[in-house]
Scaffold this motif. Structure first.
Motif, PDB file in Angstrom:
ATOM      1  N   ILE A   1       0.831  -1.211   0.000  1.00  0.00           N
ATOM      2  CA  ILE A   1       0.000   0.000   0.000  1.00  0.00           C
ATOM      3  C   ILE A   1       0.863   1.257   0.000  1.00  0.00           C
ATOM      4  CG2 ILE A   1      -1.660   1.326   1.356  1.00  0.00           C
ATOM      5  CD1 ILE A   1      -2.774  -1.308   2.373  1.00  0.00           C
ATOM      6  N   TRP A   2       1.863   1.306   0.905  1.00  0.00           N
ATOM      7  CA  TRP A   2       2.604   2.562   1.013  1.00  0.00           C
ATOM      8  C   TRP A   2       3.486   2.799  -0.199  1.00  0.00           C
ATOM      9  CZ3 TRP A   2       5.326  -0.276   5.370  1.00  0.00           C
ATOM     10  CH2 TRP A   2       6.696  -0.444   5.153  1.00  0.00           C
ATOM     11  N   LEU A   3       3.981   1.728  -0.794  1.00  0.00           N
ATOM     12  CA  LEU A   3       4.803   1.930  -1.994  1.00  0.00           C
ATOM     13  C   LEU A   3       3.931   2.443  -3.141  1.00  0.00           C
ATOM     14  CD1 LEU A   3       7.656   1.647  -3.085  1.00  0.00           C
ATOM     15  CD2 LEU A   3       7.060  -0.609  -3.924  1.00  0.00           C
ATOM     16  N   PHE A   4       2.764   1.810  -3.309  1.00  0.00           N
ATOM     17  CA  PHE A   4       1.878   2.216  -4.400  1.00  0.00           C
ATOM     18  C   PHE A   4       1.454   3.679  -4.260  1.00  0.00           C
ATOM     19  CE2 PHE A   4      -2.419   2.773  -6.130  1.00  0.00           C
ATOM     20  CZ  PHE A   4      -2.177   2.458  -7.455  1.00  0.00           C
TER      21      PHE A   4
ATOM     22  N   PRO B   1      16.558   6.125  -4.907  1.00  0.00           N
ATOM     23  CA  PRO B   1      16.570   6.306  -3.445  1.00  0.00           C
ATOM     24  C   PRO B   1      15.328   5.708  -2.780  1.00  0.00           C
ATOM     25  CG  PRO B   1      17.005   8.375  -4.569  1.00  0.00           C
ATOM     26  CD  PRO B   1      16.573   7.411  -5.618  1.00  0.00           C
ATOM     27  N   ILE B   2      14.202   5.692  -3.508  1.00  0.00           N
ATOM     28  CA  ILE B   2      12.982   5.126  -2.940  1.00  0.00           C
ATOM     29  C   ILE B   2      13.160   3.627  -2.718  1.00  0.00           C
ATOM     30  CG2 ILE B   2      10.541   4.665  -3.404  1.00  0.00           C
ATOM     31  CD1 ILE B   2      10.822   7.504  -2.933  1.00  0.00           C
ATOM     32  N   VAL B   3      13.796   2.968  -3.690  1.00  0.00           N
ATOM     33  CA  VAL B   3      14.032   1.530  -3.555  1.00  0.00           C
ATOM     34  C   VAL B   3      14.877   1.256  -2.312  1.00  0.00           C
ATOM     35  CG1 VAL B   3      15.160  -0.455  -4.605  1.00  0.00           C
ATOM     36  CG2 VAL B   3      13.800   1.085  -6.009  1.00  0.00           C
ATOM     37  N   THR B   4      15.926   2.065  -2.137  1.00  0.00           N
ATOM     38  CA  THR B   4      16.788   1.910  -0.974  1.00  0.00           C
ATOM     39  C   THR B   4      15.985   2.047   0.312  1.00  0.00           C
ATOM     40  OG1 THR B   4      18.221   3.295  -2.293  1.00  0.00           O
ATOM     41  CG2 THR B   4      19.029   2.627  -0.148  1.00  0.00           C
ATOM     42  N   LEU B   5      15.243   3.141   0.383  1.00  0.00           N
ATOM     43  CA  LEU B   5      14.483   3.427   1.586  1.00  0.00           C
ATOM     44  C   LEU B   5      13.459   2.325   1.852  1.00  0.00           C
ATOM     45  CD1 LEU B   5      14.398   5.693   3.611  1.00  0.00           C
ATOM     46  CD2 LEU B   5      12.539   6.716   2.327  1.00  0.00           C
ATOM     47  N   PHE B   6      12.837   1.870   0.778  1.00  0.00           N
ATOM     48  CA  PHE B   6      11.810   0.839   0.904  1.00  0.00           C
ATOM     49  C   PHE B   6      12.400  -0.422   1.541  1.00  0.00           C
ATOM     50  CE2 PHE B   6       9.204  -2.631  -0.986  1.00  0.00           C
ATOM     51  CZ  PHE B   6       8.000  -2.287  -0.403  1.00  0.00           C
TER      52      PHE B   6
ATOM     53  N   ILE C   1       0.359   5.093   6.528  1.00  0.00           N
ATOM     54  CA  ILE C   1       0.193   6.544   6.393  1.00  0.00           C
ATOM     55  C   ILE C   1       1.504   7.316   6.504  1.00  0.00           C
ATOM     56  CG2 ILE C   1      -0.635   8.509   7.732  1.00  0.00           C
ATOM     57  CD1 ILE C   1      -3.173   7.847   6.993  1.00  0.00           C
ATOM     58  N   LEU C   2       2.267   7.011   7.567  1.00  0.00           N
ATOM     59  CA  LEU C   2       3.530   7.704   7.788  1.00  0.00           C
ATOM     60  C   LEU C   2       4.461   7.526   6.589  1.00  0.00           C
ATOM     61  CD1 LEU C   2       5.395   8.937  10.177  1.00  0.00           C
ATOM     62  CD2 LEU C   2       6.297   6.633  10.258  1.00  0.00           C
ATOM     63  N   PHE C   3       4.557   6.286   6.104  1.00  0.00           N
ATOM     64  CA  PHE C   3       5.477   5.998   5.004  1.00  0.00           C
ATOM     65  C   PHE C   3       5.002   6.648   3.707  1.00  0.00           C
ATOM     66  CE2 PHE C   3       6.225   2.326   7.865  1.00  0.00           C
ATOM     67  CZ  PHE C   3       7.560   2.552   8.098  1.00  0.00           C
ATOM     68  N   ILE C   4       3.696   6.636   3.477  1.00  0.00           N
ATOM     69  CA  ILE C   4       3.186   7.289   2.270  1.00  0.00           C
ATOM     70  C   ILE C   4       3.617   8.751   2.270  1.00  0.00           C
ATOM     71  CG2 ILE C   4       1.100   8.014   1.038  1.00  0.00           C
ATOM     72  CD1 ILE C   4      -0.284   5.522   2.045  1.00  0.00           C
ATOM     73  N   GLY C   5       3.493   9.398   3.434  1.00  0.00           N
ATOM     74  CA  GLY C   5       3.903  10.798   3.544  1.00  0.00           C
ATOM     75  C   GLY C   5       5.366  10.983   3.200  1.00  0.00           C
ATOM     76  N   PHE C   6       6.224  10.151   3.792  1.00  0.00           N
ATOM     77  CA  PHE C   6       7.664  10.273   3.554  1.00  0.00           C
ATOM     78  C   PHE C   6       8.012  10.016   2.092  1.00  0.00           C
ATOM     79  CE2 PHE C   6       8.579   9.685   8.182  1.00  0.00           C
ATOM     80  CZ  PHE C   6       9.321  10.840   8.304  1.00  0.00           C
ATOM     81  N   TYR C   7       7.436   8.955   1.518  1.00  0.00           N
ATOM     82  CA  TYR C   7       7.796   8.591   0.149  1.00  0.00           C
ATOM     83  C   TYR C   7       7.326   9.646  -0.839  1.00  0.00           C
ATOM     84  CZ  TYR C   7       9.319   3.969   1.655  1.00  0.00           C
ATOM     85  OH  TYR C   7       9.996   2.955   2.245  1.00  0.00           O
ATOM     86  N   THR C   8       6.130  10.188  -0.563  1.00  0.00           N
ATOM     87  CA  THR C   8       5.610  11.230  -1.441  1.00  0.00           C
ATOM     88  C   THR C   8       6.561  12.421  -1.485  1.00  0.00           C
ATOM     89  OG1 THR C   8       3.370  10.569  -0.855  1.00  0.00           O
ATOM     90  CG2 THR C   8       3.641  12.725  -1.854  1.00  0.00           C
ATOM     91  N   ARG C   9       6.962  12.878  -0.295  1.00  0.00           N
ATOM     92  CA  ARG C   9       7.852  14.035  -0.212  1.00  0.00           C
ATOM     93  C   ARG C   9       9.183  13.744  -0.891  1.00  0.00           C
ATOM     94  NH1 ARG C   9       6.294  18.394   0.032  1.00  0.00           N
ATOM     95  NH2 ARG C   9       7.951  19.290   1.290  1.00  0.00           N
ATOM     96  N   LEU C  10       9.730  12.552  -0.593  1.00  0.00           N
ATOM     97  CA  LEU C  10      11.050  12.213  -1.117  1.00  0.00           C
ATOM     98  C   LEU C  10      11.021  12.088  -2.635  1.00  0.00           C
ATOM     99  CD1 LEU C  10      13.957  11.429  -0.465  1.00  0.00           C
ATOM    100  CD2 LEU C  10      13.227   9.064  -0.344  1.00  0.00           C
ATOM    101  N   LEU C  11      10.011  11.384  -3.153  1.00  0.00           N
ATOM    102  CA  LEU C  11       9.949  11.174  -4.597  1.00  0.00           C
ATOM    103  C   LEU C  11       9.724  12.498  -5.319  1.00  0.00           C
ATOM    104  CD1 LEU C  11      10.086   9.186  -6.855  1.00  0.00           C
ATOM    105  CD2 LEU C  11       7.651   8.798  -6.668  1.00  0.00           C
ATOM    106  N   ARG C  12       8.886  13.347  -4.732  1.00  0.00           N
ATOM    107  CA  ARG C  12       8.626  14.644  -5.350  1.00  0.00           C
ATOM    108  C   ARG C  12       9.933  15.408  -5.515  1.00  0.00           C
ATOM    109  NH1 ARG C  12       8.144  19.899  -3.669  1.00  0.00           N
ATOM    110  NH2 ARG C  12       6.683  21.209  -4.848  1.00  0.00           N
ATOM    111  N   SER C  13      10.707  15.526  -4.438  1.00  0.00           N
ATOM    112  CA  SER C  13      11.911  16.347  -4.557  1.00  0.00           C
ATOM    113  C   SER C  13      12.960  15.666  -5.434  1.00  0.00           C
ATOM    114  CB  SER C  13      12.470  16.713  -3.182  1.00  0.00           C
ATOM    115  OG  SER C  13      13.059  15.611  -2.588  1.00  0.00           O
TER     116      SER C  13
END
Lengths: 345, 316
Positions: B108-111, B238-243, B190-202
């Motif tokens: 869920i959070w990755l998607f 970086p998302i793959v790493t973090l994931f 929820i927490l991870f979705i927030g982090f990934y969204t911010r990270l991927l955006r930047s």
């Protein structure tokens, strides 16, 4: 108690400005700090959230004032009293144990808890503790991580190997698990290290525990930056002048790390307030009779059915505080270094 | 590659040994953790205690005690001091719940993290970006246990949308398994979705400024192809790493809060219970178990990183 308002001030800016004036070089371009300030000033959202955060801090630290104005202490029970709401007298705690909810009245603005204590007063006192733990633990993390990162990156060789392995080990420790283990162990026996003696119920226990577990999160990026900074010309010239290592590390290299440290500190305070709440929820954080937003939530969660405000109010306080720090920290990062790679996670 | 893997393996063993020593010393040193009282009970007399001290080897030198404990840890014979339950059996018992929780919510959070991150970057500065940013910032500011407790109360007790807490094994009742896990999945994500969204955006915005993206556009590639082949490929690394790191930490007991709130009886909850009672064998077992997953996933991530990004050399 730290003077929180200076936590985010930009002293270097003032220094640069003074130097420029003193030398009469009005034509000089803007320094990096001035540019950053200008960018930050344009970011109204970040400034608004900084304002929100400072308001919360001021409110929490004036807890004793509010308490004496209302006339209720944070641990003052009141099971049989009444309070005036909308012109009629209401029980603070009804005979069947249901505490009064939030409403407009001088006392019990945010309602009462099961013992008839004033939630608003407890919230401010609890907030003071949450903020204290959040700030001081971040300070511990910053001081230790920066000195370790500086030593490892500057001296390289053996000190680097030792410190880097330390980071690796701490990194591999499951954060929450380690913090709970340490927190609950110390909460029983207290900490006794030679001259340092901390009793089990002290706020310093969760503070130190949280401060330690996050060291690698800042220590690793600092070490990396120092490794590359030490190869720069200004360090070589300082070395050539015969400057002592300590002075090079703290006088020459450290100022270049300021923006990293500043941004990290803002975000880690937010993170630490959440960690404190989580630890307190699991019984390994702030211990009674001290309260914090975390302990208030965990007390409130047990009473969701009769008095939902007990859990909702402190939760909203945490969300607002952490949100304001996160938004401001984001703005600060964009202002200081628009292309920065630094992230808390 | 093989050399790198071998070195990481040695490093892993070293880190795990160091962690076991630190854990042992902390709980050996800390007052109030006297295991004899746990085994004999507080009402026991001095003779029983002395006997237990002798039987369990608490009179031996520290390093012998450590060695004995580690021998039991490796062979799986670690037994709790307070309730005499085998630690490995408890871990195995909690594993299905924890894995169900973590794998489901990781999907869920990755998607959603990637979806929102991409939308946010593509519409940077416009209203979809603003809405997503606000939601993501709120998401990373929520105390997990608070969110979980409120969701549980309002969506199961007030409105019976979901079954109340607990874990139903997948093999017994797939529908029950699913409905019991919806709220925990959501809470943990929820927490991870927030982090990934911010990270991927930047990350995406950074990559979009690169010269090769301008070149790709200049060659006349479609926007879809530019984003898919040139921007996403680089921004996702970086998302793959973090994931990988996040999944490792979550399996290793990082989902303590979610598990406790929803009473899932997984490993996180076992960790919380045993740590709270300061019982050394379960603490040692769970800490090493968790650290193992964290170290393992960070090694996997490093190798994957080199695979995905040819600029990275493993021997560095």
């Amino acid at each position: 108690m730290p003077d929180v308002s200076t936590e985010f001030s930009f002293d270097p800016t003032a220094e640069v400005a003074e130097e420029v004036k003193a030398e009469g070089e009005q034509t000089a371009g803007l320094g990096p700090w001035q540019l950053a300030m200008r960018r930050l000033r344009r970011n109204k959202v970040a400034l608004a959230f900084l304002g929100l955060f400072l308001t919360i801090v001021v409110l929490c630290f004036s807890a004793p004032l509010y308490s004496s104005w209302v006339g209720r202490g944070p641990n003052e029970n009141n099971l049989t009293g009444k309070v005036e709401r909308g012109g009629e007298q209401q029980d603070v705690v009804t005979p069947d144990g249901k505490p009064i909810g939030p409403g407009l009245s001088k006392e019990y603005l945010l309602g009462a808890d099961a013992n008839g204590r004033d939630v608003a007063v407890r919230m401010l006192y609890g907030g003071r503790n949450s903020l204290f733990v959040g700030f001081m633990s971040s300070l511990i993390t910053a001081v230790l991580a920066v000195s370790m990162g500086l030593i490892a990156g500057y001296f390289r060789g053996k000190p680097d190997v030792v410190i880097r392995s330390g980071f690796d080990i701490l990194w591999a420790f499951p954060v929450l698990l380690f913090a709970i283990a340490l927190g609950s162990a110390l909460a029983i026996g207290g900490l006794n290290l030679g001259p340092i003696e901390i009793s089990g119920g002290s706020l310093w226990i969760p503070t130190i525990v949280i401060g330690i577990v996050y060291i690698p999160y800042l220590g690793r990026p600092v070490r990396g930056q120092v490794l590359s900074l030490r190869e720069k010309e200004f360090v070589q010239s300082a070395e050539a002048q015969g400057m002592r290592s300590l002075r090079i590390m703290f006088g020459e290299i450290l100022p270049n790390l300021t923006s990293t440290i500043l941004v990290f500190s803002t975000l880690i305070i937010a993170n630490n307030i959440l960690t404190e709440a989580a630890l307190s929820f699991l019984g390994a954080g702030v211990q009674p009779p001290n309260a914090s937003w975390g302990t208030l939530i965990s007390e409130g969660v047990d009473r969701l059915v009769t008095a939902p405000h007990l859990a909702i109010v402190p939760g909203i306080a945490i969300v607002l505080t952490v949100l304001s720090l996160n938004v401001f920290g984001d703005g600060l990062r964009d202002a200081l270094d628009p292309r920065a790679k630094l992230r808390l996670r | 590659m093989a050399r790198f893997a071998a070195r990481r393996l040695v490093n892993m063993v070293f880190v795990l040994i160091a962690i076991s020593i630190i854990t042992f010393l902390i709980f050996y040193k800390i007052p109030g953790g006297d295991p004899v009282l746990r085994i004999a009970g507080r009402a026991s007399n001095e003779t029983t205690r002395a006997q237990i001290r002798e039987d369990y080897g608490f009179n031996d030198p520290v390093y012998v005690q450590y060695g004995e404990l580690m021998k039991k840890t490796v062979s799986g014979d670690l037994i709790s001091y307070s309730n005499r339950v085998n630690v490995r059996e408890e871990l195995v018992r909690g594993l299905p719940a924890t894995l169900s929780l973590v794998i489901g919510s990781a999907v869920i959070w990755l998607f959603f993290g990637v979806l929102f991150g991409v939308l946010s970057a593509v519409y940077a500065g416009r209203w979809p970006d603003r809405v997503i940013t606000i939601l993501a910032m709120i998401g990373i500011s929520l105390p997990v246990f608070w969110l979980g407790a409120l969701l549980l109360y309002y969506l199961t007790f007030k409105v019976s949308l979901f079954p109340a807490g607990g874990y139903v094994p997948l093999t017994e009742d797939p529908a029950g398994w699913f409905s019991h896990l919806i709220l925990p999945w959501f809470t943990l994500s929820i927490l991870f979705i927030g982090f990934y969204t911010r990270l991927l955006r930047s990350n995406m915005l950074d990559v979009m400024n690169e010269d090769y993206v301008r070149t790709a556009r200049a060659k006349g590639l479609s926007e879809r192809r530019v984003l898919g082949r040139h921007v996403m490929r680089n921004a996702l690394i970086p998302i793959v790493t973090l994931f990988g790191l996040d999944v490792g930490a979550a399996i290793g007991g990082g989902a303590i809060l979610t598990e406790s709130v929803y009473d899932l009886q997984g490993i996180g909850q076992y960790v919380a219970d045993s740590v709270g009672s300061l019982d050394l064998p379960p603490i040692m077992g769970t800490t090493l178990y968790a650290a193992f997953f964290i170290v393992l996933f960070s090694a996997i991530v490093d190798i994957l990183y080199a695979r995905l990004d040819p600029r990275v050399r493993l021997n560095q």
